[in-house]
Write a protein that holds these residues in place. Structure first.
Motif, PDB file in Angstrom:
ATOM      1  N   GLN A   7       0.820  -1.215   0.000  1.00 22.31           N
ATOM      2  CA  GLN A   7       0.000   0.000   0.000  1.00 22.31           C
ATOM      3  C   GLN A   7       0.854   1.265   0.000  1.00 22.31           C
ATOM      4  N   PHE A   8       1.960   1.257   0.751  1.00 22.70           N
ATOM      5  CA  PHE A   8       2.715   2.505   0.927  1.00 22.70           C
ATOM      6  C   PHE A   8       3.943   2.619   0.028  1.00 22.70           C
ATOM      7  N   GLY A   9       4.314   1.554  -0.663  1.00 24.05           N
ATOM      8  CA  GLY A   9       5.441   1.623  -1.601  1.00 24.05           C
ATOM      9  C   GLY A   9       6.702   2.137  -0.923  1.00 24.05           C
ATOM     10  N   VAL A  10       7.314   3.208  -1.482  1.00 23.96           N
ATOM     11  CA  VAL A  10       8.576   3.703  -0.904  1.00 23.96           C
ATOM     12  C   VAL A  10       8.365   4.384   0.448  1.00 23.96           C
ATOM     13  N   ARG A  11       7.097   4.583   0.834  1.00 23.19           N
ATOM     14  CA  ARG A  11       6.855   5.198   2.145  1.00 23.19           C
ATOM     15  C   ARG A  11       6.725   4.149   3.261  1.00 23.19           C
ATOM     16  N   ALA A  12       7.106   2.918   2.944  1.00 17.77           N
ATOM     17  CA  ALA A  12       7.198   1.880   3.989  1.00 17.77           C
ATOM     18  C   ALA A  12       8.542   1.181   3.817  1.00 17.77           C
ATOM     19  N   THR A  13       9.178   0.851   4.931  1.00 21.44           N
ATOM     20  CA  THR A  13      10.450   0.126   4.802  1.00 21.44           C
ATOM     21  C   THR A  13      10.603  -0.879   5.943  1.00 21.44           C
ATOM     22  N   ASP A  14      11.135  -2.051   5.590  1.00 17.06           N
ATOM     23  CA  ASP A  14      11.525  -3.007   6.630  1.00 17.06           C
ATOM     24  C   ASP A  14      13.022  -3.294   6.511  1.00 17.06           C
ATOM     25  N   SER A  15      13.729  -2.423   5.788  1.00 12.08           N
ATOM     26  CA  SER A  15      15.177  -2.621   5.641  1.00 12.08           C
ATOM     27  C   SER A  15      15.841  -2.466   7.012  1.00 12.08           C
ATOM     28  N   LEU A  16      16.718  -3.415   7.345  1.00 10.66           N
ATOM     29  CA  LEU A  16      17.378  -3.382   8.653  1.00 10.66           C
ATOM     30  C   LEU A  16      18.141  -2.084   8.829  1.00 10.66           C
ATOM     31  N   PHE A  17      18.770  -1.647   7.723  1.00  7.07           N
ATOM     32  CA  PHE A  17      19.572  -0.424   7.773  1.00  7.07           C
ATOM     33  C   PHE A  17      18.692   0.778   8.122  1.00  7.07           C
ATOM     34  N   GLU A  18      17.589   0.938   7.364  1.00  6.80           N
ATOM     35  CA  GLU A  18      16.734   2.106   7.602  1.00  6.80           C
ATOM     36  C   GLU A  18      16.017   2.028   8.953  1.00  6.80           C
ATOM     37  N   CYS A  19      15.539   0.835   9.293  1.00  9.40           N
ATOM     38  CA  CYS A  19      14.825   0.691  10.578  1.00  9.40           C
ATOM     39  C   CYS A  19      15.759   0.980  11.755  1.00  9.40           C
ATOM     40  N   GLY A  20      17.057   0.734  11.558  1.00  8.02           N
ATOM     41  CA  GLY A  20      18.046   0.972  12.615  1.00  8.02           C
ATOM     42  C   GLY A  20      18.021   2.418  13.103  1.00  8.02           C
ATOM     43  N   PHE A  21      17.757   3.350  12.185  1.00  6.31           N
ATOM     44  CA  PHE A  21      17.740   4.762  12.577  1.00  6.31           C
ATOM     45  C   PHE A  21      16.578   5.077  13.519  1.00  6.31           C
ATOM     46  N   TYR A  22      15.574   4.240  13.478  1.00  9.71           N
ATOM     47  CA  TYR A  22      14.383   4.478  14.315  1.00  9.71           C
ATOM     48  C   TYR A  22      14.522   3.825  15.688  1.00  9.71           C
ATOM     49  N   SER A  23      15.669   3.179  15.943  1.00  6.30           N
ATOM     50  CA  SER A  23      15.817   2.536  17.245  1.00  6.30           C
ATOM     51  C   SER A  23      16.630   3.417  18.193  1.00  6.30           C
ATOM     52  N   ARG A  24      16.682   4.705  17.891  1.00  9.01           N
ATOM     53  CA  ARG A  24      17.332   5.637  18.829  1.00  9.01           C
ATOM     54  C   ARG A  24      16.651   7.000  18.795  1.00  9.01           C
ATOM     55  N   ASP A  25      16.976   7.813  19.812  1.00 13.51           N
ATOM     56  CA  ASP A  25      16.496   9.206  19.804  1.00 13.51           C
ATOM     57  C   ASP A  25      17.676  10.102  20.115  1.00 13.51           C
ATOM     58  N   MET A  26      17.437  11.231  20.793  1.00 14.29           N
ATOM     59  CA  MET A  26      18.535  12.170  21.051  1.00 14.29           C
ATOM     60  C   MET A  26      19.519  11.658  22.117  1.00 14.29           C
ATOM     61  N   ALA A  27      19.103  10.658  22.903  1.00 15.80           N
ATOM     62  CA  ALA A  27      19.966  10.212  24.007  1.00 15.80           C
ATOM     63  C   ALA A  27      21.003   9.209  23.505  1.00 15.80           C
ATOM     64  N   PRO A  28      22.244   9.362  23.957  1.00 17.37           N
ATOM     65  CA  PRO A  28      23.267   8.412  23.542  1.00 17.37           C
ATOM     66  C   PRO A  28      23.241   7.176  24.427  1.00 17.37           C
ATOM     67  N   VAL A  29      22.497   6.136  24.035  1.00 10.27           N
ATOM     68  CA  VAL A  29      22.469   4.919  24.858  1.00 10.27           C
ATOM     69  C   VAL A  29      23.059   3.779  24.020  1.00 10.27           C
ATOM     70  N   PRO A  30      24.188   3.206  24.463  1.00 10.60           N
ATOM     71  CA  PRO A  30      24.814   2.150  23.675  1.00 10.60           C
ATOM     72  C   PRO A  30      23.884   0.949  23.495  1.00 10.60           C
ATOM     73  N   SER A  31      23.854   0.370  22.292  1.00  6.77           N
ATOM     74  CA  SER A  31      22.932  -0.743  22.045  1.00  6.77           C
ATOM     75  C   SER A  31      23.227  -1.942  22.937  1.00  6.77           C
ATOM     76  N   LEU A  32      24.476  -2.050  23.392  1.00 13.10           N
ATOM     77  CA  LEU A  32      24.824  -3.162  24.286  1.00 13.10           C
ATOM     78  C   LEU A  32      23.958  -3.149  25.551  1.00 13.10           C
ATOM     79  N   LEU A  33      23.576  -1.950  25.986  1.00  6.27           N
ATOM     80  CA  LEU A  33      22.753  -1.845  27.196  1.00  6.27           C
ATOM     81  C   LEU A  33      21.271  -2.067  26.902  1.00  6.27           C
TER      82      LEU A  33
END
Ligand SMILES: Cc1cc2nc3c(=O)[nH]c(=O)nc-3n(C[C@H](O)[C@H](O)[C@H](O)COP(=O)(O)OP(=O)(O)OC[C@H]3O[C@@H](n4cnc5c(N)ncnc54)[C@H](O)[C@@H]3O)c2cc1C
Length: 479
Positions: A7-33
């Motif tokens: 339905q959303f074409g290029v306005r939807a993504t499940d790419s690991l690379f692109e989704c990775g950017f959505y797993s953080r915000d302004m706070a620097p929290v290491p992924s290990l934690l």
């Protein structure tokens, strides 16, 4: 996922690379934690352009019990807009633009993903201005600030954002679209500060003001007690300032060392005062400030040019981060009258733990200030960084002793829920959640209760132990 991608074409993504950017915000929290505890990578990110598309996504998610995380500017720091259970992230930045301005009613209707700066730039050439906005206005969205606490620049004069919003369009978790006002059931107030846990706001109608002239003042004080006395005179004066921001000596020193502040503020705490109004009102203000502070030799009144420079730099407080590599800290909703005591105790903590604690903030009501206390760290040095995290709790504890609590909840402030809300009010919030989102698909894992790892007792013991280790070893993330 396939349905959404089609339905959303290029306005939807499940790419690991692109989704990775959505797993953080302004706070620097290491992924290990984070990674061992939470699933912060969305399964799919979708970018709807309007309420109809947003409603379609919510219907799909509701039918299959899929977690939804609304995300706009992501200028928050408590993982408010980061998923903790995977699922769908709805990126709201394309639901943007101004729909209508009603000059008679002095309101504007705007789509929720519009940034505050975009709206201000639209209004100013038409002779209008925002009543208030956050100091993150270049990135923060209208819907995002409404979903958070909604206090910032202009609030001391015009009140919270909630008091200025007349109606909102909301997509409920079922996909139903509603216009809400103060008189509807539920009322729009339920959605203020609900942090994306009750539905998705797609449009808002809010009050605006006529654009007026401004006058700026910058004062420097040798001690915090004097600054508080000045604050009190300004807050209680007949003309209310538009903006009141303060900084401690450490802030002035850090800014000066980075080349951003006049060198002669470096040993002082500073108070910036900005007024807006008619020429006549601004003349009254000019006389008032001269009368209040002109003859006091212990207070330095800077030329207006310097004061205007501070105002122009109002969106740039985090330039401070350049002294980093990273900063950690806490933002406290503090009574104005306890500010000197808070700053004095913060200084004691800094001495005790060998920390460089830097504080600044805005007085946002006659009684309350939003105070940010920061220190430098380095998230790439995991061991020391973990020890530094314990210092964030120390900052919150000082705030609590002085009648304050964290400003905003998200995930990371859930251990402080008992400080932020009274139990009856927290129960009321839980009831609203149950009524509107019984399946718990909207931004799960935030706001209402601490996850197991962050429950207040184990959190306090864990952080206390880390603080003790940090004190004994003298290790800090920055070194
Ligand atoms: C430099 C700096 C200065 C700041 N100054 C201030 C300040 O003066 N005052 C202040 O209060 N905060 C301030 N903040 C914090 C933050 O910028 C604000 O809370 C901001 O309004 C968040 O808007 P956003 O669009 O980035 O929302 P996001 O961070 O994307 O989201 C915030 C929360 O709202 C939810 N959400 C977002 N949009 C919607 C929507 N349309 N419908 C439903 N839920 C939604 C998200 O799920 C999340 O829980 C500052 C931050 C920084 C980095």
């Amino acid at each position: 996922m396939e349905k959404l991608k089609q339905q959303f074409g290029v306005r939807a993504t499940d790419s690991l690379f692109e989704c990775g950017f959505y797993s953080r915000d302004m706070a620097p929290v290491p992924s290990l934690l984070v990674d061992p505890l939470f699933n912060t990578r969305p399964d799919i990110v979708v970018r709807p352009v309007d309420a109809v598309e947003t409603a379609g996504i919510l219907k799909t998610a509701f039918a299959d019990n899929i977690p939804i995380t609304p995300r706009a500017g992501a200028s928050t720091v408590y993982f408010n807009s980061v998923p903790v259970k995977g699922g769908i992230v709805i990126d709201l930045n394309l639901i943007a633009g101004i729909e209508d301005i009603d000059e008679a009613a002095m309101t504007v209707t705007v789509r929720a993903g519009t940034t505050w700066l975009e709206l201000e730039k639209y209004l100013n050439p038409l002779g209008f201005a925002l009543k208030s906005f956050p100091s993150s206005a270049p990135a923060a969205s209208i819907g995002g600030w409404f979903s958070m606490m909604g206090y910032g620049i202009g609030s001391i004069k015009y009140g919270s954002l909630l008091s200025q919003v007349q109606s909102i369009e909301v997509i409920l978790p079922t996909g139903e679209c509603r216009w809400l006002t103060n008189d509807t059931k539920p009322p729009l107030a339920w959605f203020a500060a609900s942090e994306g846990t009750l539905g998705i706001i797609t449009r808002l109608t809010l009050e605006i003001r006529r654009l007026s002239s401004m006058k700026h003042f910058l004062l420097a004080f040798t001690d915090v007690g004097e600054m508080r006395r000045a604050l009190e005179s300004i807050i209680n004066a007949p003309v209310v300032p538009y903006n009141l921001h303060f900084a401690d000596k450490r802030y002035a020193l850090a800014m000066q060392s980075l080349g951003f502040s006049p060198s002669d503020t470096a040993s002082s705490c500073t108070l910036g005062i900005d007024y807006e109004g008619s020429r006549a009102e601004l003349d009254i203000v000019q006389n008032m400030i001269i009368r209040l502070f002109g003859d006091d030799r212990t207070i330095r009144l800077f030329p207006e040019e310097e004061a205007r420079r501070e105002w122009t730099g109002k969106f740039n407080a985090l330039r401070l981060k350049r002294g980093g590599p990273s900063v950690l800290g806490g933002e406290i909703w503090l009574p104005v009258k306890t500010l000197p005591g808070y700053l004095a105790d913060i200084k004691k903590k800094a001495d005790c733990y060998g920390l460089d604690l830097i504080s600044y903030g805005h007085v946002v009501t006659r009684e309350r200030a939003a105070v940010m206390t920061l220190f430098y760290t380095n998230e790439t040095r995991i061991g020391s960084y973990i020890l530094d995290l314990a210092m964030v709790k120390k900052i919150h504890d000082v705030g609590y002793r002085h009648g304050g609590w964290p400003y905003g909840v998200g995930l990371w402030n859930t251990p402080y829920l008992g400080r932020i809300f009274t139990l009856p009010y927290l129960n009321e919030l839980r009831l609203r959640k149950q009524m509107l989102d019984g399946r718990g698909i909207m931004n799960p894992g935030k706001l209402y209760r601490a996850p197991f790892f962050l429950n207040p007792v184990s959190f306090a013991v864990g952080m206390g132990t880390l603080a003790a280790v940090r004190r004994i070893t003298g290790r800090s993330g920055r070194r």
